[in-house]
Design an enzyme around this catalytic site. Structure first.
Site, short mmCIF file in Angstrom:
data_model
loop_
_atom_site.label_atom_id
_atom_site.label_comp_id
_atom_site.label_asym_id
_atom_site.label_seq_id
_atom_site.Cartn_x
_atom_site.Cartn_y
_atom_site.Cartn_z
N LYS A 1 45.45 31.87 42.90
CA LYS A 1 44.06 32.53 43.03
C LYS A 1 43.90 32.32 44.50
O LYS A 1 44.16 31.08 45.09
CB LYS A 1 43.38 31.76 42.07
CG LYS A 1 41.87 32.19 42.12
CD LYS A 1 41.20 31.32 40.89
CE LYS A 1 39.75 31.92 40.91
NZ LYS A 1 38.76 31.16 39.88
N HIS B 1 40.53 32.39 45.63
CA HIS B 1 39.29 32.03 45.88
C HIS B 1 38.48 31.29 44.83
O HIS B 1 39.69 30.74 43.96
CB HIS B 1 38.45 33.51 45.53
CG HIS B 1 38.52 34.06 43.97
ND1 HIS B 1 39.71 34.90 44.02
CD2 HIS B 1 37.91 33.87 43.03
CE1 HIS B 1 39.51 35.15 42.61
NE2 HIS B 1 38.46 34.68 42.01
#
Length: 214
Positions: A102, A104
């Site tokens: 991921k 963000h």
């Protein structure tokens, strides 16, 4: 055999364990298949968590964190953590990996407890030749954590990147013990006791002779 029989009975009842012709991730065509994804009710996953918890306690293994291998290991690791707390009063943290990192928010490739410098138990549903589990091993070793053991519901005990009950990391050749609720031998022993299921033994034995390890 009672504990193993209980699990096999449960798997057949839920149709998670089937006979036929199944193409595996390894490319092999297998006469049997176990699909833990069908164990998808609250009652089912509670029972699975207890199987794992009992196996972990019986092993007397030292560990700090449970690690669930995505994707099927995710509900397993949560259920096992709950079972350890409810039945053994052990409040054990858990973590699981993302398939893709991921970029963000909290970012990273892990969700749950930080695993660096911890003793880790990996939980997954099935191990065949050992190929898939290497992704989890690599991730954990990159975090400088120590793998105590690997626990699975079914060890198919097939040739691949493993040897007997150990699995070998491709780079550093470390060995990790695999502990399973049942193995292919347990399944064959079960079938021998059931007049309706004995008919599947020749195909399983033939497959085992071709791909199995001792």
């Amino acid at each position: 055999m009672n504990w193993k029989k209980e699990f096999i009975d449960f798997s057949f009842k839920k149709k998670a364990l089937k006979f036929g012709r199944f193409k595996l991730k390894s490319g092999r065509t297998s006469p049997y298949f176990f699909n833990s994804g069908l164990l998808s009710t609250g009652k089912d996953i509670t029972k699975i968590g207890l199987f794992y918890a009992r196996s972990i306690i019986d092993s007397k293994m030292k560990f700090d964190v449970l690690f669930g291998a995505a994707y099927k290991g995710i509900p397993i690791v949560v259920a096992t953590a709950i079972a350890l707390k409810n039945y053994y009063n052990l409040n054990i943290p858990y973590a699981f990996n993302r398939k893709e990192q991921k970029k963000h928010g909290e970012k990273g490739d892990l969700i749950g407890r930080e695993i660096s410098d911890k003793n880790i138990i990996i939980l997954d549903d099935v191990i065949t030749s050992g190929t898939a589990i290497h992704q989890s091993i690599e991730m954990i070793e990159e975090k400088k954590a120590k793998i105590s053991s690997i626990f699975v519901l079914l060890d198919r005990k097939e040739k691949g990147k493993r040897n007997l009950h150990t699995i070998h990391h491709l780079n550093n050749k470390k060995s990790y013990k695999i502990i399973s609720i049942i193995t292919i031998e347990d399944l064959i022993s079960y079938l021998l006791r059931d007049t309706n299921l004995k008919k599947h033994i020749p195909e399983l034995t033939k497959y085992r002779e071709k791909y199995g390890i001792d």
